[in-house]
Design an enzyme around this catalytic site. Structure first.
Site, PDB file in Angstrom:
ATOM      1  N   HIS A   1       0.888  -1.174   0.000  1.00  0.00           N
ATOM      2  CA  HIS A   1       0.000   0.000   0.000  1.00  0.00           C
ATOM      3  C   HIS A   1       0.921   1.217   0.000  1.00  0.00           C
ATOM      4  CE1 HIS A   1      -2.365  -3.007   2.335  1.00  0.00           C
ATOM      5  NE2 HIS A   1      -3.429  -2.448   1.803  1.00  0.00           N
TER       6      HIS A   1
ATOM      7  N   ASP B   1       2.234   1.978   3.407  1.00  0.00           N
ATOM      8  CA  ASP B   1       3.176   1.043   4.042  1.00  0.00           C
ATOM      9  C   ASP B   1       4.599   1.498   3.812  1.00  0.00           C
ATOM     10  OD1 ASP B   1       0.959  -0.634   4.258  1.00  0.00           O
ATOM     11  OD2 ASP B   1       1.534  -1.839   2.518  1.00  0.00           O
TER      12      ASP B   1
ATOM     13  N   GLU C   1     -10.477  -7.079  -4.678  1.00  0.00           N
ATOM     14  CA  GLU C   1     -10.278  -8.148  -3.693  1.00  0.00           C
ATOM     15  C   GLU C   1     -11.532  -8.302  -2.832  1.00  0.00           C
ATOM     16  OE1 GLU C   1      -6.511  -8.019  -1.649  1.00  0.00           O
ATOM     17  OE2 GLU C   1      -7.376  -8.946   0.140  1.00  0.00           O
TER      18      GLU C   1
ATOM     19  N   GLU D   1      -8.668 -13.962  -1.773  1.00  0.00           N
ATOM     20  CA  GLU D   1      -7.910 -14.267  -0.556  1.00  0.00           C
ATOM     21  C   GLU D   1      -8.600 -15.393   0.212  1.00  0.00           C
ATOM     22  OE1 GLU D   1      -6.253 -11.051   1.719  1.00  0.00           O
ATOM     23  OE2 GLU D   1      -6.856 -11.999   3.607  1.00  0.00           O
TER      24      GLU D   1
ATOM     25  N   HIS E   1     -10.620 -14.497   3.298  1.00  0.00           N
ATOM     26  CA  HIS E   1     -11.847 -13.770   2.959  1.00  0.00           C
ATOM     27  C   HIS E   1     -12.918 -14.736   2.446  1.00  0.00           C
ATOM     28  CE1 HIS E   1      -9.314  -9.876   2.247  1.00  0.00           C
ATOM     29  NE2 HIS E   1      -9.155 -10.387   3.449  1.00  0.00           N
TER      30      HIS E   1
ATOM     31  N   ASP F   1      -4.373 -13.865  -2.814  1.00  0.00           N
ATOM     32  CA  ASP F   1      -3.743 -13.527  -1.545  1.00  0.00           C
ATOM     33  C   ASP F   1      -3.746 -14.805  -0.737  1.00  0.00           C
ATOM     34  OD1 ASP F   1      -3.193 -10.945  -2.164  1.00  0.00           O
ATOM     35  OD2 ASP F   1      -4.465 -10.033  -0.627  1.00  0.00           O
TER      36      ASP F   1
ATOM     37  N   ASP G   1     -10.278 -12.378  10.376  1.00  0.00           N
ATOM     38  CA  ASP G   1      -9.325 -12.419   9.277  1.00  0.00           C
ATOM     39  C   ASP G   1      -7.935 -12.536   9.928  1.00  0.00           C
ATOM     40  OD1 ASP G   1      -8.415 -12.305   6.699  1.00  0.00           O
ATOM     41  OD2 ASP G   1      -8.583 -10.131   6.501  1.00  0.00           O
TER      42      ASP G   1
ATOM     43  N   ASP H   1      -5.311 -14.059   8.897  1.00  0.00           N
ATOM     44  CA  ASP H   1      -4.197 -13.936   7.946  1.00  0.00           C
ATOM     45  C   ASP H   1      -2.990 -14.796   8.328  1.00  0.00           C
ATOM     46  OD1 ASP H   1      -5.575 -12.160   6.360  1.00  0.00           O
ATOM     47  OD2 ASP H   1      -4.654 -10.367   7.210  1.00  0.00           O
TER      48      ASP H   1
ATOM     49  N   ASP I   1      -0.448 -12.620   1.676  1.00  0.00           N
ATOM     50  CA  ASP I   1      -1.085 -11.633   2.548  1.00  0.00           C
ATOM     51  C   ASP I   1      -1.304 -12.322   3.897  1.00  0.00           C
ATOM     52  OD1 ASP I   1      -2.318  -9.529   3.669  1.00  0.00           O
ATOM     53  OD2 ASP I   1      -3.976  -9.388   2.246  1.00  0.00           O
TER      54      ASP I   1
HETATM   55  C1  XLS Z   1      -7.417  -6.933   4.155  1.00  0.00           C
HETATM   56  C2  XLS Z   1      -6.910  -7.135   2.814  1.00  0.00           C
HETATM   57  C3  XLS Z   1      -5.769  -6.226   2.429  1.00  0.00           C
HETATM   58  C4  XLS Z   1      -5.605  -6.207   0.956  1.00  0.00           C
HETATM   59  C5  XLS Z   1      -4.825  -5.046   0.440  1.00  0.00           C
HETATM   60  O1  XLS Z   1      -8.112  -7.751   4.725  1.00  0.00           O
HETATM   61  O2  XLS Z   1      -6.556  -8.477   2.653  1.00  0.00           O
HETATM   62  O3  XLS Z   1      -4.618  -6.605   3.089  1.00  0.00           O
HETATM   63  O4  XLS Z   1      -5.005  -7.378   0.498  1.00  0.00           O
HETATM   64  O5  XLS Z   1      -5.457  -3.847   0.730  1.00  0.00           O
HETATM   65 NI    NI Z   2      -5.540  -9.335   1.001  1.00  0.00          NI
HETATM   66 NI    NI Z   3      -7.320 -10.079   4.520  1.00  0.00          NI
END
Ligand code: XLS
Ligand code: NI
Ligand code: NI
Length: 436
Positions: A100, A103, A231, A267, A270, A295, A306, A308, A338
């Site tokens: 991003h 970031d 996404e 993702e 998600h 992702d 989430d 991750d 991700d």
């Molecule tokens: C958040 C998203 C984010 C996207 C990029 O849940 O996964 O990280 O991948 O904005």
């Molecule tokens: Ni993501």
């Molecule tokens: Ni995410």
């Protein structure tokens, strides 16, 4: 000064190796179905979790030990972080990264200062890309952290927020182009609602479409030819995010005439939050020509957030790779981690363990998927299941030659029909296990 002085380039040592700093399955030059592993995956490291993740959670502050980062918001610190990031990605052997805008460079007091910060850091990103050959998989704008986006960005009730988000995406597109980014991602951030009493859904969705069209137009103006991606995610931070899953996104893209310009970045976590499997999301997007990138992560079914986490489950990676192979691969997308290390895994070396584990899990999944495809039993059984559509009445229906009248005539002559075969789910699951 090196950020990871004790670590040298991670290499492939094969399945028997017990070295935790080596690959057991990911062998970048190994050919699978006529393509190197490197080209199949196009692995990408994310800047936000891996280099900005602090380990903070709603109950406690950050825990991550990151000796190269002084914790300040200065441009110098941001530049030092770029060097650490590229050292990490190079030693890991991932060909791509993703970020991003916020970031990589700190926000300043004004938009102009913020843009200058971004330019300064982007120059170093470019130098490091040239030095290492690492490329940008995708860029995206953070349209959710700053309080100005409290009600969303393009779907905000405040037109100024839309305007600011536009300025931000304009700049981020320029930077992504400058760095040779191969895709550009829109994740919904706060584009959704917390309650419908204060929400004009029609207006918000139209605004979001306007925003995406403006991005497409500007990309054309500046000659950015990367693939646009949306996404999907169903909730978090809002209780309903408009881009809730692959089907909702594709419907949205069609309704607002954006289908020619966008694909999806799917993702795993998600998908889980949406009540789907990743395989479902991949299949749904791919069958409509909208599979863009993934992702790669996983969630924890007992936590329901989430989370991750890094992917380690071979069933999951096999399912992903079966679908990805079936539809001819991901390029110009890739497998983007991700994913973040747990708050308790606070040492720098954990970043290596996490990524190596994820890359190996995908490499193993690829080899299993390729073996399943070479064996052919699964696809044969699938084909068999639909055999009634290949000839006779099935072929007439599929080709559009049948109508309700002809079908009634057919049935009157035929009499009662029987369920023609078993679904064989248990056998199929058992066959898959032969390979895993
Ligand atoms: C958040 C998203 C984010 C996207 C990029 O849940 O996964 O990280 O991948 O904005
Ligand atoms: Ni993501
Ligand atoms: Ni995410």
């Amino acid at each position: 000064m090196a950020a990871f002085p004790e670590i040298s380039k991670i290499s492939y040592e094969g399945p028997e190796s017990k070295n935790p700093l080596a690959f057991r399955w990911y062998n970048e030059d190994e050919m699978v179905e006529g393509k190197t592993m490197k080209d199949h995956f196009r692995f990408s490291v994310v800047y936000w979790h891996t280099f900005r993740g602090t380990g903070a959670d709603p109950f406690g502050m950050g825990t991550m030990v990151r000796p190269w980062d002084d914790g300040s918001d200065s441009v110098e610190n941001a530049i030092g972080r770029v060097r650490a990031a590229f050292e990490f990605i190079e030693k890991l052997g991932a060909p791509y990264y993703a970020f991003h805008d916020r970031d990589v460079a700190p926000e300043g007091a004004t938009l102009a200062e913020t843009n200058r910060n971004l330019d300064a850091v982007a120059q170093v990103l470019k130098d490091e890309q040239e030095r290492t050959g690492i490329q940008l998989l995708w860029g995206t704008a953070n349209l959710f952290s700053n309080p100005r986006y409290v009600h969303g960005a393009s779907t905000s009730c405040n037109a100024d927020a839309f305007a600011f988000a536009s300025a931000q995406v304009k700049k981020c597109l320029e930077i992504t182009k400058e760095l040779g980014g191969q895709n550009y991602v829109f994740w919904g951030g706060r584009e959704g609602y917390q309650n419908l009493w204060n929400t004009d859904m029609r207006r918000e969705l139209e605004h979001m479409a306007r925003f995406m069209h403006l991005a497409v137009d500007y990309a054309k103006q500046i000659g950015f030819t990367g693939q646009f991606l949306i996404e999907p995610k169903p909730k978090e931070p809002t209780k309903h995010q408009y881009d809730s899953d692959a089907a909702a996104c594709i419907n949205y893209l069609r309704a607002y005439d954006l289908m020619d310009h966008f694909k999806l970045n799917l993702e795993t976590n998600h998908a889980t939050l949406a009540g789907h499997t990743m395989m479902h999301e991949l299949e749904y997007a791919a069958m409509q020509g909208a599979l863009g990138s993934i992702d790669a992560n996983r969630g924890d079914l007992l936590l329901g957030w989430d989370t991750d986490q890094f992917p380690t489950n071979h069933y999951l990676t096999t399912e992903c790779m079966l679908t990805i192979l079936k539809y001819g691969g991901l390029a110009p997308g890739g497998v983007n981690f991700d994913a973040k290390v747990r708050r308790e895994s606070f040492e720098p070396i954990d970043l290596f363990y996490a990524h190596i584990g994820g890359m190996d899990a995908f490499a193993r999944g690829l080899k299993i998927a390729a073996a399943i495809r070479a064996d052919g039993q699964l696809s044969e059984m699938l084909e068999q299941r639909y055999a009634s559509w290949d000839t006779g009445i099935g072929a007439e229906i599929e080709s559009g030659r049948a109508d309700f009248k002809s079908l009634e005539t057919y049935c009157l002559a035929k009499g009662e029909i029987m369920p023609n075969q078993s679904g064989r789910q248990e056998l199929l699951e058992h066959i898959v296990n032969r390979f895993i």
